[in-house]
Design an enzyme around this catalytic site. Structure first.
Site, PDB file in Angstrom:
ATOM      1  N   GLY A  24     -13.422  -2.513  -0.657  1.00  0.00           N
ATOM      2  CA  GLY A  24     -12.938  -2.005   0.630  1.00  0.00           C
ATOM      3  C   GLY A  24     -11.445  -1.785   0.593  1.00  0.00           C
ATOM      4  O   GLY A  24     -10.796  -1.977  -0.444  1.00  0.00           O
ATOM      5  N   GLY A  26      -7.684  -1.676   3.322  1.00  0.00           N
ATOM      6  CA  GLY A  26      -7.048  -1.828   4.624  1.00  0.00           C
ATOM      7  C   GLY A  26      -5.700  -1.164   4.609  1.00  0.00           C
ATOM      8  O   GLY A  26      -5.371  -0.401   3.689  1.00  0.00           O
ATOM      9  N   GLY A  29      -3.646  -2.676   1.400  1.00  0.00           N
ATOM     10  CA  GLY A  29      -4.123  -2.694   0.030  1.00  0.00           C
ATOM     11  C   GLY A  29      -5.568  -2.283  -0.117  1.00  0.00           C
ATOM     12  O   GLY A  29      -6.311  -2.157   0.855  1.00  0.00           O
ATOM     13  N   VAL A  31      -9.127  -3.369  -2.140  1.00  0.00           N
ATOM     14  CA  VAL A  31      -9.739  -4.565  -2.714  1.00  0.00           C
ATOM     15  C   VAL A  31     -10.847  -4.147  -3.673  1.00  0.00           C
ATOM     16  O   VAL A  31     -11.712  -3.335  -3.328  1.00  0.00           O
ATOM     17  CB  VAL A  31     -10.305  -5.487  -1.611  1.00  0.00           C
ATOM     18  CG1 VAL A  31     -10.862  -6.780  -2.231  1.00  0.00           C
ATOM     19  CG2 VAL A  31      -9.222  -5.827  -0.593  1.00  0.00           C
ATOM     20  N   LYS A  46      -6.777  -7.617  -4.938  1.00  0.00           N
ATOM     21  CA  LYS A  46      -6.159  -6.784  -3.901  1.00  0.00           C
ATOM     22  C   LYS A  46      -4.926  -6.134  -4.501  1.00  0.00           C
ATOM     23  O   LYS A  46      -4.017  -6.815  -4.971  1.00  0.00           O
ATOM     24  CB  LYS A  46      -5.788  -7.608  -2.673  1.00  0.00           C
ATOM     25  CG  LYS A  46      -5.325  -6.746  -1.505  1.00  0.00           C
ATOM     26  CD  LYS A  46      -5.306  -7.554  -0.218  1.00  0.00           C
ATOM     27  CE  LYS A  46      -5.005  -6.653   0.976  1.00  0.00           C
ATOM     28  NZ  LYS A  46      -5.024  -7.403   2.250  1.00  0.00           N
ATOM     29  N   ASP A 138      -3.185 -12.764  12.113  1.00  0.00           N
ATOM     30  CA  ASP A 138      -4.189 -11.697  12.162  1.00  0.00           C
ATOM     31  C   ASP A 138      -5.591 -12.289  12.126  1.00  0.00           C
ATOM     32  O   ASP A 138      -6.475 -11.796  11.426  1.00  0.00           O
ATOM     33  CB  ASP A 138      -3.987 -10.725  10.999  1.00  0.00           C
ATOM     34  CG  ASP A 138      -4.687  -9.380  11.249  1.00  0.00           C
ATOM     35  OD1 ASP A 138      -4.930  -9.052  12.426  1.00  0.00           O
ATOM     36  OD2 ASP A 138      -4.972  -8.674  10.276  1.00  0.00           O
TER      37      ASP A 138
END
Length: 871
Positions: A24, A26, A29, A31, A46, A138
């Site tokens: 995935g 974000g 970064g 992953v 990452k 977060d």
């Protein structure tokens, strides 16, 4: 296969890790699933997603790794390695096989025993971080993993902050932490943090401590038990406002099966005041486990400790006044137009807990009838949110009303208000006409109240508008739209509106504007107090954020000003005035032209003229001294000119090339453009005299009229300006002493280029008893005074222009010429070093201008005469 690891193309290897596939990505970064060939284990890698990222971004990425690596706990994903590969930072971490809490919540609420088990494990991991003085910042379902054994793992300390002082005796709480980055977009234009899970202090840009995580934890637990987030809204701005302002709906109303102690625990986590929450995750864990909780001693945390009280000199304040405060027509300064788009983005002054939208819409005891409602529940909800946004000035009104009428195309009350807002808020100047046509079609369906309001708002005569609005307000004193329309720039009408609607933001903003117009330390103190109160009570008061940013800008506090402007832009992304200010602040901090261009990127670039009278596309080339490009942009705009609109809407395509040609020394071309403007202005609506002196002077110097004709036209324009503003005196919007000052500034200051012209203008000023207010057009009036032998009177003003963070960009011509004039004044005093310093600034900015800069030519000649050091 490339080994660069660009998005969508995984690298083959990263150090000793063989990439097995992409998991995935974000904002920070990408992953990957990978095998550690040395230790023979599968890990998650990452990798910073962009090899060309800024140093700030690299440091933030490293901070994530080091924060996570500092926490060793079974409920926190283990970080194995932090390193660089081919110049790119990567983190190797434990690969958690399982599903995220978000994936689990997609199936609905979690049963109470399971939710509490997850919550306890989350709290244990979070407590380990808090013990090491780390705030996650977060915490959300996406960052909570549930492995195949049911073990919870906290992920992604990408926004974590380390170095928290947790010693109560130090006089500071844990949050002596650095300031939050939540509402300050990064170089990628990304919001730091996830709005739906922010704490109130995180969302408002205050310093954070571990109790911010406690609030986010409360949101996650509330959502697990009820299946619904406690704070929602139709827009991101509405969500942020709800977090900071709205009381949370009791958990047991949405999840009646939850035991009382659990509901109480969630309520305590979600307290707006952080001192009312659990002191940290350790204390929260004790409550979850049924152990006695001893409240930890907490020191008081100051709100907005990163922004010192604003102190302003009168010169800086006056230099800050944007020209449209002077240039507006009677219609803009009088009833029906005194409120503007920036006042719709105002400040709220309501106490906490705030009233709901329904409470604001509820009729007062003296109101004859409530507002009409929609039969569509979604349209009604959006309308109520829009009216709350209008009341609070959070900048969401236009968007919410658009959504309301989309949900119910027959909703007349929403259309009346959408048409009204669109006249000032819409970036598309055709929309108000379209909405008005729909209103005409809906006339028969409007309630008597809405028909009366529409009749008052449509009035074009000032006296008629005043009478109709006053009659309407006598019947419906609960209508914010009518009160805002009635504001006329005076303290009296603002006070009257606030007496009827004590928490009405635009009325407060109107009082701020009144104070800005006064020259006194008392007024300055009152203004600072109003802005501080406004932002203390409503962190989303967009206009007050903008006002405070300007004040911080003018006192040279560029970083704090930028933070406020970015907070405003998070709420109003298309707010051109905030993007304009941001571009100036970036320039002040040495940003590249590309970064400045990016800040301006979403501004309109077609020749739709914005309020500052210059084409947005011309701002950056003007700053860079590329006058040939300014001329090209303006010429393109002039080719697409129409005869529609008011004179103010046409200033940009004419005034901008007059600036550029004049600075490039092409007086003939400047005069041609100015003469064309003078010949066409009679066809435009709302003719003004703002900048008319500049146009007349340019036309005369270009040979399109004689000096005698120019003086005659200036005299006539001066008198016309006096008459144009006289109605405002009768409305108490202006003091009589203001009239000659504004008229003189707009008709004479822009026309003076020679000593005889300056003496003539100053003599006329004395003859008519006008008091000059050079803050409106600083460099022009400074030149007039300088050429007339009174230059030292303008020194404080010029120095104020240079002190401003954004002055070099937003007021390029004033900024550069201010250095020239200060250099000449210092040269007259014999201060060669200071004079050379000023001339060097001019040459650094426009020494290589294209095709040339007369200001730079003058500075170069003076520098040569003084034998200043080479450029």
């Amino acid at each position: 296969m490339s080994n660069q690891g660009e998005r969508g193309t995984p690298p083959e290897r990263i150090a000793q890790f063989r990439i097995l596939g992409k998991l995935g990505e974000g904002g920070m970064g990408v992953v990957y699933r990978a095998e550690d060939e040395k230790l023979r284990r599968v890990v998650a890698i990452k990798l910073l997603a962009d090899a060309s990222g800024s140093e700030e971004r690299r440091q933030r990425f490293l901070r994530e790794a080091r924060s996570a690596a500092a926490v060793t706990h079974p409920n926190v994903a283990v970080v194995y390695q932090v390193d660089e590969h081919e110049g790119r930072i990567f983190i190797a971490m434990e690969l958690v096989e399982g599903a995220s809490l978000r994936q689990r919540l997609e199936r609905g609420p979690v049963d109470v025993p399971t939710a509490l088990d997850i919550a306890r494990q989350m709290a244990r991991g979070l407590a380990a971080a808090h013990e090491k003085r780390i705030v996650h910042r977060d915490l959300k379902p996406e960052n909570v993993m549930l492995d195949r054994t049911g073990t919870v793992k906290l992920l992604d300390f990408g926004l974590a902050k380390t170095g928290v002082d947790r010693r109560p005796e130090s006089g500071k709480t844990e949050a002596a932490l650095a300031k939050t980055e939540t509402l300050v977009t990064s170089d990628e234009g990304r919001v730091m943090g996830t709005p739906e899970y922010m704490s109130p202090e995180q969302a408002t840009g205050e310093p954070l401590d571990v109790r911010s995580d406690v609030f986010s934890f409360g949101i996650v637990l509330y959502e697990m038990l009820s299946g619904i987030r406690p704070f929602t809204g139709a827009t991101t701005g509405a969500v942020l406002v709800a977090i900071a302002r709205d009381p949370v709906r009791p958990l047991r109303e949405r999840a009646p099966h939850v035991e009382g102690w659990v509901a109480d625990l969630v309520t305590r986590c979600l307290a707006k005041a952080r001192e009312e929450r659990f002191a940290d995750a350790g204390e929260l864990l004790a409550a979850l486990e049924g152990r006695d909780v001893q409240r930890s001693p907490l020191a008081v945390t100051e709100s907005r400790t990163d922004v010192a009280p604003v102190s302003r000199s009168r010169e800086a304040t006056r230099a800050s006044r944007r020209w449209w405060a002077v240039a507006g027509s009677v219609a803009l300064l009088a009833v029906g137009g005194a409120w503007t788009a920036r006042q719709l983005r105002g400040a709220t002054t309501h106490p906490a807990p705030a009233a709901s939208a329904q409470a604001i819409l509820a009729p007062t005891a003296s109101s004859e009838e409530p507002l009409a409602r929609s039969s569509n529940p979604e349209a009604q909800r959006l309308f109520e949110e829009a009216m709350r946004s209008l009341h609070d000035g959070t900048g969401q009104t236009f968007t919410l009303l658009q959504k309301a009428v989309a949900a119910d195309p027959t909703f007349g009350a929403a259309y009346v208000r959408l048409w009204w807002v669109a006249q000032n808020e819409s970036p598309n100047r055709r929309l108000p006409e379209e909405y008005h046509l729909r209103l005409v079609a809906l006339q028969g369906a409007l309630s008597p109240r809405d028909r009366a309001l529409l009749d008052a708002l449509e009035a074009t005569d000032t006296a008629a508008a005043v009478a109709k609005l006053d009659a309407y307000l006598a019947r419906f004193p609960d209508d914010d739209v009518a009160w805002i329309s009635r504001l006329d720039g005076t303290a009296a009408t603002a006070d009257r509106a606030m007496a009827a609607r004590p928490t009405l933001v635009p009325a407060l903003v109107s009082k701020v504007d009144v104070l800005q117009a006064k020259d006194s330390s008392e007024a300055d103190a009152q203004l600072d107090a109003l802005l501080a109160k406004c932002l203390e009570l409503s962190p989303y008061a967009v206009d007050c954020l903008g006002e405070r940013a300007q004040l911080l800008d003018h006192r040279g506090d560029c970083g704090a000003a930028e933070a406020d402007i970015r907070r405003a832009l998070n709420l109003v992304p298309d707010g051109w005035e905030y993007r304009y200010e941001l571009a100036g602040l970036l320039a002040a901090r040495g940003a590249s032209s590309a970064a400045i261009r990016e800040a301006l990127g979403s501004l309109p670039t077609d020749p739709v003229i914005i309020s500052n009278g210059m084409l947005v596309a011309a701002l950056l080339p003007m700053f860079d001294g590329d006058f040939a490009e300014v001329e090209r942009i303006a010429d393109d705009a002039l080719k697409r000119e129409t005869s529609a609109g008011s004179e103010g809407e046409h200033l940009g395509p004419y005034m901008t090339p007059v600036f550029a040609y004049t600075e490039a020394g092409d007086s003939r071309s400047a005069g041609r453009i100015a003469n064309e403007f003078l010949s066409r202005r009679v066809a435009w609506k709302d003719p003004q005299t703002t900048f008319l002196g500049l146009m007349i002077g340019a036309a005369a110097r270009g040979g399109f009229m004689t000096a005698a004709e120019a003086r005659s036209r200036l005299e006539a324009a001066y008198k016309a300006e006096l008459e144009r503003f006289r109605p405002l005196v009768s409305l108490n919007a202006l003091a009589p002493s203001d009239l000659p000052s504004r008229a003189w500034a707009s008709t004479y200051a822009g026309s003076v280029e020679t000593a005889p012209e300056a003496h003539d203008a100053l003599a006329k000023l004395t003859e008519l008893g006008a008091a000059p207010q050079p803050h409106y057009f600083p460099a022009w009036i400074a030149r007039t005074f300088f050429l007339g032998g009174r230059g030292e009177e303008t020194r404080p003003l010029l120095e104020g222009v240079l002190k401003m963070c954004s002055g070099e960009f937003g007021k390029s011509m004033h900024w550069t010429r201010s250095h020239l004039y200060l250099g000449e004044l210092d040269e007259q005093k014999g201060d060669t070093a200071a004079a050379c310093g000023h001339y060097a600034k001019v040459l650094h900015r426009w020494g290589n201008a294209k095709p040339r800069s007369v200001t730079a030519d003058e500075a170069r000649a003076h520098a040569k005469k003084l034998a200043c050091a080479p450029e």
